[in-house]
Design a protein around this motif. Sequence first.
Motif, short mmCIF file in Angstrom:
data_model
loop_
_atom_site.label_atom_id
_atom_site.label_comp_id
_atom_site.label_asym_id
_atom_site.label_seq_id
_atom_site.Cartn_x
_atom_site.Cartn_y
_atom_site.Cartn_z
N LEU A 219 30.28 28.44 41.47
CA LEU A 219 30.72 28.86 40.13
C LEU A 219 31.72 30.02 40.22
O LEU A 219 31.87 30.79 39.27
CB LEU A 219 29.51 29.28 39.29
N ASP A 220 32.41 30.11 41.35
CA ASP A 220 33.30 31.24 41.60
C ASP A 220 34.57 31.22 40.76
O ASP A 220 35.38 32.14 40.84
CB ASP A 220 33.67 31.28 43.09
N GLN A 221 34.76 30.19 39.96
CA GLN A 221 35.90 30.15 39.05
C GLN A 221 35.47 30.26 37.59
O GLN A 221 36.29 30.08 36.68
CB GLN A 221 36.68 28.84 39.26
N VAL A 222 34.20 30.53 37.36
CA VAL A 222 33.66 30.54 36.00
C VAL A 222 33.40 31.97 35.55
O VAL A 222 32.48 32.63 36.05
CB VAL A 222 32.36 29.72 35.92
N PRO A 223 34.18 32.51 34.61
CA PRO A 223 33.99 33.89 34.13
C PRO A 223 32.83 33.99 33.15
O PRO A 223 32.31 32.98 32.65
CB PRO A 223 35.32 34.19 33.44
N VAL A 224 32.42 35.22 32.87
CA VAL A 224 31.29 35.48 31.97
C VAL A 224 31.59 36.72 31.15
O VAL A 224 32.19 37.68 31.65
CB VAL A 224 29.98 35.71 32.75
N LEU A 225 31.16 36.71 29.91
CA LEU A 225 31.27 37.92 29.09
C LEU A 225 30.15 38.89 29.44
O LEU A 225 29.00 38.49 29.66
CB LEU A 225 31.18 37.58 27.60
N PRO A 226 30.44 40.18 29.52
CA PRO A 226 29.39 41.16 29.81
C PRO A 226 28.40 41.28 28.66
O PRO A 226 28.77 41.19 27.49
CB PRO A 226 30.16 42.46 30.01
N ARG A 227 27.12 41.47 29.02
CA ARG A 227 26.08 41.58 28.01
C ARG A 227 25.24 42.85 28.16
O ARG A 227 24.77 43.45 27.20
CB ARG A 227 25.17 40.35 28.08
N TRP A 228 25.04 43.28 29.43
CA TRP A 228 24.24 44.48 29.69
C TRP A 228 24.92 45.32 30.76
O TRP A 228 25.61 44.82 31.65
CB TRP A 228 22.85 44.13 30.21
#
Length: 307
Positions: A219-228
Amino acid sequence: MRVGDLSVREIRSRIERGGLPVRTGPVVFSLTSPMPVIAQTVSTLYQHHSIAENSVFVDFYVRVRPVSGVRRLYRPQVVFDLDGLEPFHPLPINQAAALLEWGMNWCVYSHAHFLLVVHGAVLEKNGHALLLPAPSGSGKSTLCAALMLRGWRLLSDELILFEPQTGNVLPICRPVSLKNQSIEVIRNFAPDALMGSPVHDTSKGTVAHVCPTAVSCSLDQVPVLPRWVVFPKYAAGSTLKVTAEEKADVFISLVKNAFNYSVRGRQGFDQLTAAVDRVDGYSASYGDLDSIVGFCDSLAHDAAVPQ
């Protein structure tokens, strides 16, 4: 193709002769070295990483090589170079594998100014990112390794990469660096964890790296929004104590841990304020890994439960 699809002999041949292009999130490193220990390290710690095709742009051409001249005979040393630039003093030759990791980190935080780069770990669970910005000695990497080995997806152990357009955190999944007592702590916590050989007598003591999980690398190309945002602090013998942090304090701490906040200027300010607006911040002191892992798991569980 993955690095692990090649034999150690094939990896060594490619690293020695022309460079092995390895993709880590938004950047590609071409790794070159005449040293067998580098090929062995890459085969172990990067086995789940993608090999970039020849047509793909390479961001960093890096090389780890022994120092030439008389010094190689009576005091063998090794250097790291980026396109011929040597940013560090030579180190004892037994530290070659650790130098590769330190050098790759340096490449990103010194040159990837199209992103806001903050020193810290990032992991994801249930579609939300947990940021662990913390200074050396706080237990950040130990906690990062423990969470990864308990099912969290690793985005990075060292570098939080904020994408300016979206506010996402970009993965740059690479081995997790452990130091001194943390090595044995993680061995006891997760006996099946795959580690590279320990490197002794470095400026940080004994260093060993944990191989990222296959899921994290896939999943090294899949970004994520910060939550904590959690500021961890290991305190031997203590019970878990969690304190909610004001957003202003979270912002200031992120600025203090940023590599290129001043370079990004107003964009850096806007990126961090947007990130802080969407996160919950905590300080957490703890004396054992199970308690702090349990707390982080509870955050991810609560976020996944429909309100």
